[in-house]
Design a protein around this motif. Structure first.
Motif, mmCIF file in Angstrom:
data_model
loop_
_atom_site.group_PDB
_atom_site.id
_atom_site.type_symbol
_atom_site.label_atom_id
_atom_site.label_comp_id
_atom_site.label_asym_id
_atom_site.label_seq_id
_atom_site.Cartn_x
_atom_site.Cartn_y
_atom_site.Cartn_z
ATOM 1 N N LEU A 1 65.776 40.710 52.104
ATOM 2 C CA LEU A 1 65.363 40.550 50.543
ATOM 3 C C LEU A 1 66.502 41.250 49.824
ATOM 4 O O LEU A 1 67.189 40.656 48.948
ATOM 5 C CB LEU A 1 64.236 41.366 50.357
ATOM 6 N N GLU A 2 67.119 42.435 50.412
ATOM 7 C CA GLU A 2 68.147 43.135 49.590
ATOM 8 C C GLU A 2 69.292 41.908 49.783
ATOM 9 O O GLU A 2 70.052 41.808 48.617
ATOM 10 C CB GLU A 2 68.635 44.311 50.308
ATOM 11 N N THR A 3 69.568 41.467 50.964
ATOM 12 C CA THR A 3 70.703 40.403 50.940
ATOM 13 C C THR A 3 70.688 39.349 50.129
ATOM 14 O O THR A 3 71.649 38.978 49.383
ATOM 15 C CB THR A 3 71.007 40.073 52.575
ATOM 16 N N ALA A 4 69.425 38.674 49.990
ATOM 17 C CA ALA A 4 69.279 37.712 49.140
ATOM 18 C C ALA A 4 69.412 37.945 47.743
ATOM 19 O O ALA A 4 70.026 37.191 46.927
ATOM 20 C CB ALA A 4 68.056 36.916 49.208
ATOM 21 N N ALA A 5 68.835 39.248 47.163
ATOM 22 C CA ALA A 5 69.168 39.551 45.718
ATOM 23 C C ALA A 5 70.664 39.843 45.555
ATOM 24 O O ALA A 5 71.056 39.593 44.510
ATOM 25 C CB ALA A 5 68.415 41.136 45.825
ATOM 26 N N ILE A 6 71.602 40.397 46.464
ATOM 27 C CA ILE A 6 73.065 40.230 46.267
ATOM 28 C C ILE A 6 73.423 39.278 46.193
ATOM 29 O O ILE A 6 74.313 38.910 45.060
ATOM 30 C CB ILE A 6 73.491 41.444 47.160
ATOM 31 N N GLU A 7 73.245 38.218 46.990
ATOM 32 C CA GLU A 7 73.770 36.944 46.732
ATOM 33 C C GLU A 7 73.311 36.129 45.516
ATOM 34 O O GLU A 7 74.111 35.533 44.737
ATOM 35 C CB GLU A 7 73.139 36.087 47.985
ATOM 36 N N GLY A 8 72.042 36.534 45.059
ATOM 37 C CA GLY A 8 71.714 35.921 43.708
ATOM 38 C C GLY A 8 72.522 36.590 42.687
ATOM 39 O O GLY A 8 72.927 35.692 41.537
#
Length: 214
Positions: free
Chosen positions: A50-57
């Motif tokens: 989730l952290e990774t997806a948020a930073i990609e977003g």
């Protein structure tokens, strides 16, 4: 003159592609992606993916910002950058990686300020207060709660006013001041009673009478 004498100079000039402008449709698209992450957090809690997806977003949002010429869109994109970064911070809080969470929240504070969006600013201060509690830093928890309580969102909307006063009550409790905590909690209940049903950001879905009573 150059073309007539050499015949080649014009061909050496690169053709600059017109960059597509960014509009509120793009904002809505990346906002939908952000809401999906909020729902994932509701189901699973904070986790590394989730952290990774948020930073990609957030990276996608900032890339759109480079192609934007509208003040309205610019503020909306900065608000989304703050939202994505806050999701990453919250994931780290759940994972007890508090130093990383604090780094993200400091970044989120900058984006929230640039957005000039009251609810986004409120979310950052609420999360700062939560993080300070996790770090057992009572004075910082109180300062963040006071900032949330004094924010534009809290002044304009009793719903956010109630949310800010709850953080204030918890901060006073942490610092061993039960009377101040009770006053703030009573004010939070009064404010929530005055709040009208309204469309608010997806992240506010956790807060209501049940959360306040808890």
């Amino acid at each position: 003159f150059i073309v007539s004498t050499t015949g080649t100079a014009a061909g050496a000039v690169p053709i600059v592609k017109q960059r597509r402008s960014v509009g509120m449709t793009d904002v809505a698209r990346v906002a939908a992606g952000m809401n999906e992450l909020v729902e994932a957090d509701d189901r699973q809690g904070g986790h590394t993916s989730l952290e990774t997806a948020a930073i990609e977003g957030r990276a996608k949002v900032l890339e759109l910002q480079q192609r934007n010429d509208s003040e309205r869109v610019r503020r909306a994109l900065y608000a989304l950058a703050a939202e994505y970064t806050t999701i990453a911070a919250w994931s780290c809080i759940d994972l007890r990686d508090l130093d990383r969470a604090q780094m993200y929240l400091h970044e989120s504070t900058t984006y929230a300020g640039l957005s000039q969006d009251p609810p986004t600013g409120m979310r950052v201060w609420v999360n700062m207060a939560m993080l300070a509690y996790q770090r057992k830093s009572g004075p910082e928890q109180l300062a963040a709660a006071q900032a949330a309580n004094a924010s534009r969102a809290a002044r304009r909307d009793p719903f956010f006013g109630s949310m800010g006063r709850v953080r204030l009550a918890l901060a006073h409790s942490t610092l061993g001041d039960p009377r101040a905590a009770q006053r703030a909690l009573g004010a939070a209940q009064d404010s929530l009673g005055k709040a009208e049903e309204d469309e608010r950001p997806r992240w506010t879905g956790f807060y209501g009478a049940a959360e306040l009573n808890h």
